[in-house]
Design a protein around this motif. Structure first.
Motif, PDB file in Angstrom:
ATOM      1  N   PHE A 190      71.412  45.973   8.103  1.00  0.00           N
ATOM      2  CA  PHE A 190      71.241  44.747   8.876  1.00  0.00           C
ATOM      3  C   PHE A 190      69.812  44.233   8.852  1.00  0.00           C
ATOM      4  O   PHE A 190      69.512  43.233   9.493  1.00  0.00           O
ATOM      5  N   GLU A 193      68.892  40.567   3.740  1.00  0.00           N
ATOM      6  CA  GLU A 193      69.512  39.245   3.716  1.00  0.00           C
ATOM      7  C   GLU A 193      70.970  39.375   3.302  1.00  0.00           C
ATOM      8  O   GLU A 193      71.293  40.109   2.362  1.00  0.00           O
ATOM      9  N   PRO A 194      71.886  38.667   3.977  1.00  0.00           N
ATOM     10  CA  PRO A 194      73.291  38.741   3.567  1.00  0.00           C
ATOM     11  C   PRO A 194      73.545  38.135   2.200  1.00  0.00           C
ATOM     12  O   PRO A 194      74.434  38.565   1.487  1.00  0.00           O
ATOM     13  N   GLU A 200      68.998  30.623  -0.018  1.00  0.00           N
ATOM     14  CA  GLU A 200      68.430  30.106   1.222  1.00  0.00           C
ATOM     15  C   GLU A 200      67.466  28.963   0.972  1.00  0.00           C
ATOM     16  O   GLU A 200      67.430  27.994   1.704  1.00  0.00           O
ATOM     17  N   PRO A 236      64.387  39.926   8.145  1.00  0.00           N
ATOM     18  CA  PRO A 236      65.743  39.468   8.488  1.00  0.00           C
ATOM     19  C   PRO A 236      66.450  40.462   9.398  1.00  0.00           C
ATOM     20  O   PRO A 236      66.237  41.674   9.319  1.00  0.00           O
ATOM     21  N   ASN A 238      70.387  40.840  10.679  1.00  0.00           N
ATOM     22  CA  ASN A 238      71.746  40.324  10.607  1.00  0.00           C
ATOM     23  C   ASN A 238      72.714  41.433  11.015  1.00  0.00           C
ATOM     24  O   ASN A 238      73.055  42.301  10.202  1.00  0.00           O
TER      25      ASN A 238
END
Length: 320
Positions: A190, A193-194, A200, A236, A238
């Motif tokens: 997490f 970056e997804p 992006e 990041p 997520n």
């Protein structure tokens, strides 16, 4: 992961995982019809069946990846602490304090007795799982560095974990108070970056078909470009979907997310009305009690003195 179907809806056994399927199984065992199956107050099942079902549910969550023979020999305590109140000793001590004029000790003893009567006895049944909580892979999962205990084992085996500053690849190690683990930030899912970084920033690139701006417009600051540069400089974060029910830190762990490290402060304990060992079942309920009764009846032979002498070495180096 030993079995790919550990989140099967047919069994509905909660596991150490943030998976949405596991959350659904946890809800079924807590609130749905499956919760009635573990309510043994009025049950037609025999005592053997009740103990077997409780043992299977407890082991499914607490160390289903541990061999049963190893679990019974090295992870079960010999006995549980005795927390039954000693009324005669307390009353004689209170009379002595009152006679000697020690009012502060007397008030403290009365408050302690009142709290024990109000909250009940400490749920010591959950302490049968204290040794499982000391495992380095379970500790990594408790510190919210991995999505599941299976992923935590993979991080350890693949060399992404440092134990007291040294690379450690044995997932069976049990921690001692004061041990520090460090996780490679590149291995924490997490914190990545997804999608790709190009996706992006791709929408902010001007194309040839767009009209050219005047020279006066170029001198003006671009708010979107500023936000993009600020966002790219941040780490990041997520979280996966439905992760909020599992985001908590137990009291025996001191976690530092900026450094991706954690300290095993002390062994988990229990006090009246509260247990520090996270479990999907009541810490002083029937499931935990019947599971302890099963293992106390089916306990293996007593460990020899030579095995007990080697236990500290096995705990830190190569033991289970």
């Amino acid at each position: 992961m030993r079995d790919a179907n550990v989140f099967a809806f047919r069994k509905a056994m909660p596991r150490m995982s943030w998976s949405p399927r596991n959350l659904y199984n946890l809800w079924r065992r807590s609130c749905a019809a499956e919760s009635e199956a573990i309510d043994f107050t009025r049950s037609s099942k025999t005592l053997f069946q009740q103990r077997w079902i409780s043992k299977a549910l407890v082991r499914a969550y607490h160390g289903d990846f541990i061999n049963e023979k190893i679990f019974k020999r090295w992870y079960l305590p010999d006995t549980l602490p005795d927390v039954r109140p000693r009324q005669h000793a307390l009353s004689s001590s209170g009379d002595l304090d009152a006679f000697a004029g020690r009012t502060e000790q007397l008030e403290r003893a009365k408050k302690k007795a009142y709290d024990e009567q109000r909250k009940g006895l400490a749920p010591v049944g959950s302490l049968m799982l204290a040794e499982v909580e000391r495992r380095i892979d379970v500790f990594i999962f408790r510190c919210c560095f991995a999505h599941s205990v299976y992923e935590a084992r993979r991080l350890v085996i693949h060399g992404s974990i440092l134990l007291n500053g040294k690379k450690h690849t044995n997932a069976n190690t049990r921690l001692a108070p004061g041990d520090m683990i460090s996780v490679d930030p590149a291995a924490i899912r997490f914190l990545q970056e997804p999608g790709s970084s190009k996706a992006e920033s791709g929408g902010e690139q001007p194309s040839d078909s767009e009209p050219k701006t005047e020279s006066s417009d170029l001198s003006q600051p671009n708010p979107s470009a500023k936000r993009a540069s600020t966002k790219s400089s941040l780490t990041p974060f997520n979280l996966p979907p439905y992760a909020s029910p599992f985001i908590f830190i137990p009291a025996y762990a001191e976690v530092s997310f900026p450094t991706c490290s954690a300290i095993y402060v002390r062994h988990p304990t229990a006090r009246p009305g509260y247990s520090e060992i996270p479990t999907p079942y009541d810490a002083d309920g029937e499931v935990i009690r019947l599971a302890w009764e099963w293992y106390s009846k089916m306990r293996p032979r007593t460990r020899s003195k030579s095995q007990m002498a080697r236990e500290p070495e096995n705990r830190r180096v190569g033991g289970h």
